[in-house]
Design a protein around this motif. Sequence first.
Motif, PDB file in Angstrom:
ATOM      1  N   TRP A   1       0.834  -1.217   0.000  1.00 48.30           N
ATOM      2  CA  TRP A   1       0.000   0.000   0.000  1.00 48.30           C
ATOM      3  C   TRP A   1       0.865   1.262   0.000  1.00 48.30           C
TER       4      TRP A   1
ATOM      5  N   CYS B   1       0.380  -6.657   2.082  1.00 43.75           N
ATOM      6  CA  CYS B   1      -0.690  -5.785   2.594  1.00 43.75           C
ATOM      7  C   CYS B   1      -1.394  -6.468   3.765  1.00 43.75           C
TER       8      CYS B   1
ATOM      9  N   THR C   1      -0.087  -5.573   7.477  1.00 48.69           N
ATOM     10  CA  THR C   1      -1.038  -4.846   8.313  1.00 48.69           C
ATOM     11  C   THR C   1      -1.249  -5.550   9.657  1.00 48.69           C
TER      12      THR C   1
ATOM     13  N   THR D   1      -1.451  -0.132   7.671  1.00 45.95           N
ATOM     14  CA  THR D   1      -0.330  -0.945   7.155  1.00 45.95           C
ATOM     15  C   THR D   1       1.043  -0.596   7.720  1.00 45.95           C
TER      16      THR D   1
END
Length: 344
Positions: free
Chosen positions: A96, A157, A161, A294
């Motif tokens: 991200w 991602c 995260t 993230t």
Amino acid sequence: MAAVAIATRTMKAAQIPGPGRPFELVEREVPEPGQGEVRIKVQACGICHSDVLTQGGHYPGIVYPRVPGHEVVGTIDALGDTVSGWRVGQRVGVGWHGGRDGTCISCRRGDFRNCLNLRIPGISYDGGYQEYVVVPDDALAAVPDSLHAAEAAPLLCAGLTTFNALRHSGALPGALVAVQGIGGLGHLAIQYARKFGYNVAAIGRGSENAELAGKLGANTYIDSTATSPAEVLLRMGGAQTILATAPNSKAMSSLMDGLAPNGKLIVLGAAFDAIEVTPIQLISGSRAIQGWLTGTPADAEDTLHFSELTGIRPMIETYPLDQAGEAYARMLSGDAQFRVVLTM
Ligand SMILES: [Zn+2]
Ligand SMILES: [Zn+2]
């Protein structure tokens, strides 16, 4: 014949022609990296629920047509001017965090994760649903050789995260940590939580998820259709951290009373409706709610190395790039086990 000799190199890309429109598979010119950029020959790109922002036109300022994708793994294929520290042929990934401005107040404080002008692959520029992608070099994470491209992609991602939120949660080894939701994020969160040394309670819907939760490393399974997860957690002493991964605000609200004193509900599941909590619930026991976005490419490398070290992998379903539309629909259905990944 001269025309053939100078013909530009083309590639396949799955693009969204406009907000709310379906995918179309197109031939495009292979893009050239500019200053400070690299070109990646994509091997795999995960399909994240946040790609809905691009397909649905929910993120302000997207220029169409746009190629989604922010779980990219491949090898560096070309370097733009001024790029140093990376080499052609190197395995890399992009999540991200697709580049920062380096000048905003967050960046000046070294908090790159919260750059106010964060660039996002598939939103700010074309992402990984294509054979080649060009990204700024500050978006790159090195990918260990031992990780399969299609398995590494979701770690950039979904993995990053959950890994990053948990390791910054403040919960110490042995603490009761609950993971709400056993899906794309949750099935990774359970694995990380167990390997971090927590007493892991997985909260899912239906008894049929108990076995899987156990296999992923949960010490306890709580079926939210049969019992109140907050009451169960409280009987266990209260959770130090509850990681809420399913985008269900009502379910998140109902978990607040399952927190131990000084416990924290960390919100990852991106829903648009309100979480409801009374001031009394927060004040008694000094409980908190926090969202988590993230991490940086360096955090992504930590995620990949930890996953390599501990054998944590996502459960995936792979589709060829040609079937990006079907793959995206599969992700949307919620039936995928658990992350859908495009392979090139
Ligand atoms: Zn994502
Ligand atoms: Zn910034």
